[in-house]
Scaffold this motif. Structure first.
Motif, PDB file in Angstrom:
ATOM      1  N   LEU A 251      42.322  42.247  49.120  1.00 33.31           N
ATOM      2  CA  LEU A 251      42.035  42.107  47.690  1.00 33.31           C
ATOM      3  C   LEU A 251      43.151  42.749  46.860  1.00 33.31           C
ATOM      4  O   LEU A 251      43.573  42.197  45.834  1.00 33.31           O
ATOM      5  N   THR A 252      43.650  43.902  47.315  1.00 29.52           N
ATOM      6  CA  THR A 252      44.745  44.564  46.587  1.00 29.52           C
ATOM      7  C   THR A 252      45.969  43.644  46.557  1.00 29.52           C
ATOM      8  O   THR A 252      46.629  43.500  45.520  1.00 29.52           O
ATOM      9  N   MET A 253      46.236  42.983  47.716  1.00 30.31           N
ATOM     10  CA  MET A 253      47.387  42.078  47.765  1.00 30.31           C
ATOM     11  C   MET A 253      47.173  40.896  46.836  1.00 30.31           C
ATOM     12  O   MET A 253      48.068  40.525  46.075  1.00 30.31           O
ATOM     13  N   ILE A 254      45.949  40.351  46.916  1.00 29.29           N
ATOM     14  CA  ILE A 254      45.660  39.171  46.061  1.00 29.29           C
ATOM     15  C   ILE A 254      45.857  39.546  44.593  1.00 29.29           C
ATOM     16  O   ILE A 254      46.510  38.839  43.821  1.00 29.29           O
ATOM     17  N   LEU A 255      45.293  40.722  44.204  1.00 25.15           N
ATOM     18  CA  LEU A 255      45.394  41.151  42.801  1.00 25.15           C
ATOM     19  C   LEU A 255      46.860  41.302  42.381  1.00 25.15           C
ATOM     20  O   LEU A 255      47.267  40.854  41.303  1.00 25.15           O
ATOM     21  N   GLY A 256      47.656  41.940  43.297  1.00 24.87           N
ATOM     22  CA  GLY A 256      49.077  42.178  42.984  1.00 24.87           C
ATOM     23  C   GLY A 256      49.816  40.869  42.768  1.00 24.87           C
ATOM     24  O   GLY A 256      50.467  40.676  41.725  1.00 24.87           O
ATOM     25  N   TYR A 257      49.659  39.933  43.736  1.00 25.39           N
ATOM     26  CA  TYR A 257      50.386  38.658  43.620  1.00 25.39           C
ATOM     27  C   TYR A 257      49.854  37.812  42.473  1.00 25.39           C
ATOM     28  O   TYR A 257      50.629  37.137  41.780  1.00 25.39           O
TER      29      TYR A 257
END
Ligand code: ADP
Length: 459
Positions: A251-257
């Protein structure tokens, strides 16, 4: 103890006397003696002891006691009056014969019982003979006769034994029953899901023995269930911690990208594509996790529902192999496919079996990627089919072989982001719902092989 002995003895005498009076009809020696005394005292009131005086008295007693024969005899042995109407002149021998077998005649049905009493008038002796058949006597009579105290010595031992032996036997029996019930009670008091099981030894076949065995089974069942609850609880805690990590990381990666795309801060079209690809991959991963969670929640409530139909297993597996070939294309993986060209028919729930195979293939790719090898195979035997999935990666240690199929179990608990430990438990459940079984053989970095054997037709 003494009181109970006295009470039981008194009760025995009292009850047997009473029941003797009620049901034991007939004459006893006491009764005969008292009748004779009555006859004699009635005769003694007469002025002479002649036939005329005595006859009405004897007749009256004979009417009252028809079973008794009364004879009034003078000292020379001649009959003065006989209620049976006989007139005898008894010799000594005849008289002696009538008494000869007394008191054995009491038990001998053929010979009558005769008792003799005497009376005296003016120095002249008279005799009253009272006779009856042994049938007219009581059936039973209880005597307790002590002529001298010496008799008690010969009675003491049998008497004591007859009272004390049963008493001590019952005392021993009751105390052993008490002890066994006490032990059971104590063990029951200590039954607790947190404490160790107290196993009781009681091999007796009686009710208490059975109760003890039931207690043992119950205590072991409670222990087992407590272990299951503990296991379930630790599984739940593990799941929660894995889940929060496994969902947060992607989720952190999704939010960042997503933020990069939204704010337009990417450098070029290539970076935009890479960001979208990562978002897509991570979303798929989360989607898979949620799928597994849903699956496990569904399996918790009910057993697996399967819809059986005949299917061509080789065709289905060829399709799966093709998917993975495409997926691994360009990743320097060597893929071995060993599936017969012809049809391999089996009655299965095709979507469940496909899910099981894909789960094993995913694991082989994910956990066995160091081996850069993926193998899928199908062999048809007489009435079973064998499905194999192989890799040459890090493998699974022998001590983990059994545990690996349990829910939430992961070999490397520290390594995050490697799934929830659910996949293999679902595979096992699918295989068992088809009456098949799954086996694991693993030599690290040489070969890790999962083998599923399924019957072609369910029985
Ligand atoms: P998950 O859903 O986490 O993948 P699984 O039940 O499928 O859980 O697998 C349980 C564990 O078994 C994994 O965490 C992994 O450590 C181990 N495992 C499964 N398949 C393999 C394999 N082919 N090679 C090595 N380890 C494996």
């Amino acid at each position: 103890m003494l009181i109970s002995i006295v009470i039981s003895f008194t009760l025995f005498v009292w009850i047997s006397t009473l029941s003797g009076k009620l049901w034991n009809k007939g004459y006893d020696l006491n009764a005969l003696n008292s009748i004779s005394q009555e006859v004699l005292s009635a005769i003694e009131q007469q002025s002479t002891y002649d036939k005329n005086e005595v006859q009405p008295i004897l007749d009256q007693f004979h009417i009252n006691h028809p079973a008794l024969r009364f004879e009034w005899i003078s000292s020379d042995g001649s009959t003065l009056y006989d209620t049976y109407g006989e007139m005898n002149n008894y010799s000594f021998q005849q008289l002696a014969d009538r008494f000869i077998n007394m008191p054995n005649n009491l038990w001998d049905e053929d010979n009558p019982i005769t008792l003799a009493y005497s009376a005296n008038k003016n120095g002249q002796p008279y005799y009253l003979l009272l006779s009856l058949s042994s049938d007219a006597m009581k059936q039973g009579q209880m005597y307790f006769f002590v002529r001298t105290l010496k008799a008690l010595y010969s009675w003491a031992l049998p008497l004591l034994l007859s009272f004390f032996v049963p008493y001590f036997l019952s005392l021993w029996l009751f105390s052993s029953v008490n002890r066994r019930i006490g032990r059971l009670n104590q063990a029951l008091n200590q039954v607790n899901i947190r404490s160790d099981v107290i196993v009781l030894e009681d091999k007796a076949k009686d009710e208490i023995g059975q109760l003890t065995r039931h207690y043992n089974l119950m205590a072991q069942r409670i222990r087992r269930q407590a272990d299951e609850i503990d296991q379930f609880d630790s599984g739940r805690k593990l799941l929660l911690s894995n889940l929060s990590h496994d969902l947060r990381t992607p989720l952190t990666m999704i939010l960042g990208y997503a933020e990069t795309i939204y704010t337009g801060t990417y450098n070029d079209e290539n970076e935009l594509r890479t960001s979208s690809k990562v978002i897509l991959q991570r979303s798929r991963y989360m989607d898979k996790l949620l799928d597994q969670l849903l699956e496990i929640a569904r399996l918790d409530g009910e057993s697996l529902e399967i819809h059986l139909a005949p299917h061509n297993l080789s065709e289905m597996m060829r399709k799966i192999a093709a998917d993975y070939m495409l997926f691994l294309d360009g990743q320097s993986f060597s893929i071995e496919v060993d599936i017969p060209d012809g049809d391999v028919q089996a009655v299965i729930d095709v979507s469940l079996v496909e899910r099981a195979i894909r789960n094993l293939m995913d694991n082989a790719v994910r956990y066995g990627k160091e081996g850069r090898f993926l193998g899928i195979g199908l062999v048809e035997e007489y009435d079973v089919v064998c499905i194999t999935v192989k890799d040459k990666g890090r493998g699974i240690a022998p001590e983990d072989h059994k545990l690996i199929f349990e829910r939430f179990y992961r070999v490397d608990r520290g390594r995050k982001g490697e799934g929830l430990g659910i996949g293999l438990s679902i595979v096992k459940e699918i295989v068992e719902s088809h009456q098949g079984y799954i086996q694991l053989m693993s030599t690290p970095h040489v070969e890790t092989l999962f083998l599923i054997r399924l019957p072609k037709h369910l029985k």
